[in-house]
Motif scaffolding. Structure first.
Motif, PDB file in Angstrom:
ATOM      1  N   LEU A  30       0.845  -1.197   0.000  1.00  9.56           N
ATOM      2  CA  LEU A  30       0.000   0.000   0.000  1.00  9.56           C
ATOM      3  C   LEU A  30       0.878   1.243   0.000  1.00  9.56           C
ATOM      4  O   LEU A  30       1.916   1.284   0.671  1.00  9.56           O
ATOM      5  CB  LEU A  30      -0.904   0.016   1.237  1.00  9.56           C
ATOM      6  CG  LEU A  30      -1.798  -1.208   1.437  1.00  9.56           C
ATOM      7  CD1 LEU A  30      -2.425  -1.189   2.818  1.00  9.56           C
ATOM      8  CD2 LEU A  30      -2.864  -1.283   0.375  1.00  9.56           C
ATOM      9  N   ILE A  31       0.451   2.259  -0.746  1.00  9.07           N
ATOM     10  CA  ILE A  31       1.126   3.551  -0.760  1.00  9.07           C
ATOM     11  C   ILE A  31       0.132   4.569  -0.214  1.00  9.07           C
ATOM     12  O   ILE A  31      -0.966   4.733  -0.756  1.00  9.07           O
ATOM     13  CB  ILE A  31       1.582   3.928  -2.181  1.00  9.07           C
ATOM     14  CG1 ILE A  31       2.538   2.853  -2.722  1.00  9.07           C
ATOM     15  CG2 ILE A  31       2.235   5.297  -2.195  1.00  9.07           C
ATOM     16  CD1 ILE A  31       2.864   2.987  -4.185  1.00  9.07           C
ATOM     17  N   VAL A  32       0.514   5.224   0.864  1.00  5.23           N
ATOM     18  CA  VAL A  32      -0.381   6.146   1.562  1.00  5.23           C
ATOM     19  C   VAL A  32       0.010   7.582   1.228  1.00  5.23           C
ATOM     20  O   VAL A  32       1.141   8.004   1.496  1.00  5.23           O
ATOM     21  CB  VAL A  32      -0.310   5.924   3.091  1.00  5.23           C
ATOM     22  CG1 VAL A  32      -1.252   6.861   3.810  1.00  5.23           C
ATOM     23  CG2 VAL A  32      -0.614   4.483   3.440  1.00  5.23           C
ATOM     24  N   ALA A  33      -0.938   8.303   0.645  1.00  4.39           N
ATOM     25  CA  ALA A  33      -0.767   9.744   0.443  1.00  4.39           C
ATOM     26  C   ALA A  33      -1.268  10.432   1.706  1.00  4.39           C
ATOM     27  O   ALA A  33      -2.366  10.138   2.186  1.00  4.39           O
ATOM     28  CB  ALA A  33      -1.554  10.200  -0.783  1.00  4.39           C
ATOM     29  N   ARG A  34      -0.455  11.336   2.231  1.00  6.13           N
ATOM     30  CA  ARG A  34      -0.791  11.968   3.501  1.00  6.13           C
ATOM     31  C   ARG A  34      -1.435  13.326   3.281  1.00  6.13           C
ATOM     32  O   ARG A  34      -1.011  14.118   2.442  1.00  6.13           O
ATOM     33  CB  ARG A  34       0.469  12.099   4.357  1.00  6.13           C
ATOM     34  CG  ARG A  34       0.961  10.741   4.804  1.00  6.13           C
ATOM     35  CD  ARG A  34       2.269  10.760   5.520  1.00  6.13           C
ATOM     36  NE  ARG A  34       2.381  11.804   6.515  1.00  6.13           N
ATOM     37  CZ  ARG A  34       3.518  12.083   7.153  1.00  6.13           C
ATOM     38  NH1 ARG A  34       4.598  11.365   6.898  1.00  6.13           N
ATOM     39  NH2 ARG A  34       3.570  13.047   8.042  1.00  6.13           N
ATOM     40  N   ALA A  35      -2.456  13.613   4.085  1.00  4.64           N
ATOM     41  CA  ALA A  35      -3.181  14.880   4.003  1.00  4.64           C
ATOM     42  C   ALA A  35      -2.411  16.015   4.653  1.00  4.64           C
ATOM     43  O   ALA A  35      -2.657  17.187   4.347  1.00  4.64           O
ATOM     44  CB  ALA A  35      -4.554  14.734   4.663  1.00  4.64           C
ATOM     45  N   ASP A  36      -1.460  15.703   5.503  1.00 10.78           N
ATOM     46  CA  ASP A  36      -0.694  16.748   6.195  1.00 10.78           C
ATOM     47  C   ASP A  36       0.492  17.241   5.376  1.00 10.78           C
ATOM     48  O   ASP A  36       1.310  18.021   5.855  1.00 10.78           O
ATOM     49  CB  ASP A  36      -0.228  16.252   7.563  1.00 10.78           C
ATOM     50  CG  ASP A  36       0.764  15.091   7.480  1.00 10.78           C
ATOM     51  OD1 ASP A  36       0.961  14.548   6.370  1.00 10.78           O
ATOM     52  OD2 ASP A  36       1.330  14.727   8.518  1.00 10.78           O
ATOM     53  N   GLY A  37       0.596  16.808   4.132  1.00  9.36           N
ATOM     54  CA  GLY A  37       1.677  17.248   3.260  1.00  9.36           C
ATOM     55  C   GLY A  37       2.971  16.496   3.487  1.00  9.36           C
ATOM     56  O   GLY A  37       3.990  16.813   2.881  1.00  9.36           O
ATOM     57  N   GLU A  39       5.624  13.180   3.545  1.00 11.13           N
ATOM     58  CA  GLU A  39       6.104  12.284   2.507  1.00 11.13           C
ATOM     59  C   GLU A  39       5.163  11.089   2.316  1.00 11.13           C
ATOM     60  O   GLU A  39       4.562  10.608   3.262  1.00 11.13           O
ATOM     61  CB  GLU A  39       7.481  11.752   2.934  1.00 11.13           C
ATOM     62  CG  GLU A  39       8.490  11.713   1.824  1.00 11.13           C
ATOM     63  CD  GLU A  39       9.841  11.286   2.348  1.00 11.13           C
ATOM     64  OE1 GLU A  39      10.117  10.068   2.329  1.00 11.13           O
ATOM     65  OE2 GLU A  39      10.595  12.175   2.768  1.00 11.13           O
ATOM     66  N   VAL A  40       5.060  10.614   1.071  1.00 12.16           N
ATOM     67  CA  VAL A  40       4.260   9.427   0.771  1.00 12.16           C
ATOM     68  C   VAL A  40       4.850   8.257   1.542  1.00 12.16           C
ATOM     69  O   VAL A  40       6.066   8.111   1.644  1.00 12.16           O
ATOM     70  CB  VAL A  40       4.265   9.151  -0.747  1.00 12.16           C
ATOM     71  CG1 VAL A  40       3.605   7.837  -1.062  1.00 12.16           C
ATOM     72  CG2 VAL A  40       3.578  10.281  -1.494  1.00 12.16           C
ATOM     73  N   PRO A 106      -0.188   1.218  11.931  1.00  8.14           N
ATOM     74  CA  PRO A 106       1.106   1.106  12.618  1.00  8.14           C
ATOM     75  C   PRO A 106       2.240   1.840  11.891  1.00  8.14           C
ATOM     76  O   PRO A 106       3.085   2.469  12.532  1.00  8.14           O
ATOM     77  CB  PRO A 106       1.365  -0.399  12.657  1.00  8.14           C
ATOM     78  CG  PRO A 106       0.009  -1.008  12.589  1.00  8.14           C
ATOM     79  CD  PRO A 106      -0.793  -0.092  11.725  1.00  8.14           C
ATOM     80  N   ALA A 107       2.251   1.798  10.573  1.00  3.99           N
ATOM     81  CA  ALA A 107       3.292   2.492   9.814  1.00  3.99           C
ATOM     82  C   ALA A 107       3.136   4.002   9.958  1.00  3.99           C
ATOM     83  O   ALA A 107       4.128   4.733  10.105  1.00  3.99           O
ATOM     84  CB  ALA A 107       3.240   2.088   8.350  1.00  3.99           C
ATOM     85  N   ASP A 125      -4.826  10.813   3.066  1.00  2.00           N
ATOM     86  CA  ASP A 125      -5.497  11.461   1.943  1.00  2.00           C
ATOM     87  C   ASP A 125      -5.974  10.434   0.933  1.00  2.00           C
ATOM     88  O   ASP A 125      -6.990  10.614   0.272  1.00  2.00           O
ATOM     89  CB  ASP A 125      -4.539  12.463   1.287  1.00  2.00           C
ATOM     90  CG  ASP A 125      -5.227  13.338   0.270  1.00  2.00           C
ATOM     91  OD1 ASP A 125      -6.427  13.638   0.464  1.00  2.00           O
ATOM     92  OD2 ASP A 125      -4.585  13.721  -0.726  1.00  2.00           O
ATOM     93  N   GLY A 126      -5.244   9.339   0.816  1.00  2.00           N
ATOM     94  CA  GLY A 126      -5.620   8.275  -0.103  1.00  2.00           C
ATOM     95  C   GLY A 126      -4.667   7.095   0.019  1.00  2.00           C
ATOM     96  O   GLY A 126      -3.529   7.248   0.444  1.00  2.00           O
ATOM     97  N   ILE A 127      -5.161   5.930  -0.342  1.00  2.10           N
ATOM     98  CA  ILE A 127      -4.346   4.707  -0.295  1.00  2.10           C
ATOM     99  C   ILE A 127      -4.369   4.074  -1.681  1.00  2.10           C
ATOM    100  O   ILE A 127      -5.440   3.828  -2.242  1.00  2.10           O
ATOM    101  CB  ILE A 127      -4.889   3.707   0.755  1.00  2.10           C
ATOM    102  CG1 ILE A 127      -4.849   4.326   2.151  1.00  2.10           C
ATOM    103  CG2 ILE A 127      -4.089   2.418   0.714  1.00  2.10           C
ATOM    104  CD1 ILE A 127      -5.477   3.467   3.230  1.00  2.10           C
TER     105      ILE A 127
END
Length: 192
Positions: A30-37, A39-40, A106-107, A125-127
């Motif tokens: 999984l690649i997590v895009a973060r809403a807080d700006g 790093e992915v 956990p990550a 923000d998105g997975i």
């Protein structure tokens, strides 16, 4: 011939499934895009599904044991392989299709220091799902197929050779040196 092919096919399916499971546990699922700006974040298979590596190793061990045991234990081990495959199939499908927060939680906690569903939900923000969970899902189908094939054909598999037998085999004629040692190992006197 069909029984020998069923044995080798089921063993191969179980071992390939276990090996693919171990391999996929180290790859990014999984690649997590973060809403807080921030790093992915890449989440590996063993972080998204903590039981992935141990149960994949279990599948490898089941395949190895299946090749060595007798008919009753073959059925038991094949049944365990089916159960492990079904469990991994359900758990992987859950991560793959639902993308639950607990798979990346956990990550995210390790990177941000934040914990709890409410705090983490605001960070995501998105997975994006990579191909590796699909590979793992396909390998669990192989594990199920191999376990089911072994379960239904294990009673017809050939047993090991003479050296694996535990019951004495009656013999005619003179006793050779190997048979004498075997009889001594079983506690009988070959000179009688």
């Amino acid at each position: 011939m069909l029984t020998r092919r069923a044995k080798s096919t089921s063993l191969l399916l179980i071992l390939v499934a276990g090996a693919l499971g171990v391999l996929s546990s180290t790859q990014t699922w999984l690649i997590v895009a973060r809403a807080d700006g921030g790093e992915v974040l890449d989440v590996a298979g063993n972080a998204a599904l903590p039981v992935l590596a141990p149960l994949s190793l279990t599948a490898l061990a089941l395949g190895a044991a299946l090749a060595l045991v007798g008919p009753v234990m073959r059925r038991i081990i094949a049944g365990i392989a089916v159960v492990v495959g079904g469990l991994l199939l359900v758990l992987t499908a859950r991560v793959l299709l639902l993308q639950p927060l607990d798979a990346v939680g956990p990550a995210l906690t390790k990177v941000t220091g934040l914990a709890g569903d409410a705090a983490l939900k605001g960070l995501v923000d998105g997975i994006t799902v990579t191909a590796w969970p699909w590979v793992a899902l396909a390998s669990w189908l192989l594990l199920l197929a191999g376990g089911a094939l072994a379960l239904f054909t294990a009673g017809r598999w050939r047993s090991g050779g003479r050296r694996y037998r535990t019951t004495p085999v009656p013999h005619e004629g003179p006793v050779d040196a190997v048979e004498s040692w075997d009889e001594l190992s079983r506690g009988t006197d070959p000179t009688r």
